[in-house]
Design a protein around this motif. Structure first.
Motif, short mmCIF file in Angstrom:
data_model
loop_
_atom_site.label_atom_id
_atom_site.label_comp_id
_atom_site.label_asym_id
_atom_site.label_seq_id
_atom_site.Cartn_x
_atom_site.Cartn_y
_atom_site.Cartn_z
N GLN A 255 0.86 -1.18 0.00
CA GLN A 255 0.00 0.00 0.00
C GLN A 255 0.90 1.23 0.00
OE1 GLN A 255 -2.47 0.26 3.47
NE2 GLN A 255 -3.38 2.20 2.86
N LEU A 256 0.66 2.16 -0.90
CA LEU A 256 1.49 3.35 -1.03
C LEU A 256 1.35 4.22 0.21
CD1 LEU A 256 3.34 5.10 -2.83
CD2 LEU A 256 1.25 6.21 -3.66
N LEU A 257 2.50 4.57 0.81
CA LEU A 257 2.52 5.50 1.94
C LEU A 257 2.98 6.88 1.50
CD1 LEU A 257 4.08 3.27 4.76
CD2 LEU A 257 1.68 3.85 4.40
N SER A 258 4.02 6.94 0.63
CA SER A 258 4.50 8.23 0.15
C SER A 258 5.30 8.06 -1.13
CB SER A 258 5.36 8.93 1.21
OG SER A 258 6.55 8.22 1.41
N ALA A 259 5.36 9.15 -1.90
CA ALA A 259 6.17 9.19 -3.11
C ALA A 259 6.66 10.62 -3.26
CB ALA A 259 5.35 8.78 -4.32
N SER A 260 7.98 10.79 -3.40
CA SER A 260 8.52 12.14 -3.55
C SER A 260 9.75 12.11 -4.44
CB SER A 260 8.88 12.72 -2.18
OG SER A 260 9.90 11.97 -1.57
N ALA A 261 9.97 13.22 -5.13
CA ALA A 261 11.16 13.36 -5.96
C ALA A 261 12.26 13.97 -5.11
CB ALA A 261 10.86 14.25 -7.16
N GLN A 262 13.45 13.41 -5.19
CA GLN A 262 14.60 13.91 -4.45
C GLN A 262 15.83 13.83 -5.33
OE1 GLN A 262 15.04 11.72 -0.79
NE2 GLN A 262 12.99 12.21 -0.08
N THR A 263 16.84 14.59 -4.98
CA THR A 263 18.11 14.53 -5.69
C THR A 263 19.09 13.73 -4.86
OG1 THR A 263 17.70 16.70 -6.66
CG2 THR A 263 19.96 15.90 -6.71
N GLN A 264 19.65 12.68 -5.48
CA GLN A 264 20.64 11.84 -4.81
C GLN A 264 21.83 11.70 -5.75
OE1 GLN A 264 18.76 8.10 -3.81
NE2 GLN A 264 17.51 9.00 -2.20
N GLY A 265 22.98 12.18 -5.31
CA GLY A 265 24.18 12.10 -6.14
C GLY A 265 24.05 12.87 -7.44
N VAL B 116 11.95 2.45 -1.54
CA VAL B 116 12.68 2.14 -2.76
C VAL B 116 12.97 3.44 -3.49
CG1 VAL B 116 12.59 0.89 -4.95
CG2 VAL B 116 11.45 -0.05 -2.95
N SER B 117 14.20 3.60 -4.01
CA SER B 117 14.55 4.74 -4.85
C SER B 117 14.53 4.29 -6.30
CB SER B 117 15.95 5.26 -4.50
OG SER B 117 15.94 5.82 -3.21
N VAL B 118 13.77 4.99 -7.14
CA VAL B 118 13.64 4.66 -8.55
C VAL B 118 14.19 5.83 -9.37
CG1 VAL B 118 12.03 4.06 -10.39
CG2 VAL B 118 11.57 3.31 -8.04
N PRO B 119 15.22 5.59 -10.21
CA PRO B 119 15.75 6.69 -11.03
C PRO B 119 14.70 7.24 -11.97
CG PRO B 119 17.16 4.75 -11.14
CD PRO B 119 15.91 4.34 -10.44
N GLN B 120 14.77 8.54 -12.24
CA GLN B 120 13.83 9.19 -13.16
C GLN B 120 14.31 9.01 -14.57
OE1 GLN B 120 11.16 12.37 -12.32
NE2 GLN B 120 10.57 10.32 -12.29
#
Length: 92
Positions: free
Chosen positions: A54-64, A88-92
């Motif tokens: 179940q989705l709790l949150s989704a946000s765009a962030q900058t990593q490296g 989980v981090s998913v690349p854009q």
């Protein structure tokens, strides 16, 4: 306040269509406009589908220096186990 936000959004959208991508854009009051194209809805749907959670949150962030979608889901436990919170981090 809502009207000002909508005006700034409209100005940003029009400027993005009219100006080259490398040009720095500003609103009439001098605020710099930054184009944010990160939409994590597709990544969130993918993670939810793969985990069955179940989705709790989704946000765009900058990593490296790269924009990623950080998706957090609540995955059901098996049997008597408690649900697990998975990020989980998913690349854009």
């Amino acid at each position: 306040m809502t009207v000002k936000i909508l005006q700034i959004g409209l100005i940003a959208a029009l400027a993005a269509m009219a100006a080259p991508a490398a040009a720095q854009m500003r609103t009439p009051d001098g605020t710099t406009i930054v184009h944010a194209a990160a939409d994590c809805s597709g990544a969130a749907s993918q993670v939810v589908g793969q985990t069955g959670g179940q989705l709790l949150s989704a946000s765009a962030q900058t990593q490296g220096g790269q924009t990623v979608c950080v998706i957090t889901v609540l995955v059901p436990g098996s049997g008597n186990e408690r649900p697990k919170k998975v990020t989980v981090s998913v690349p854009q």
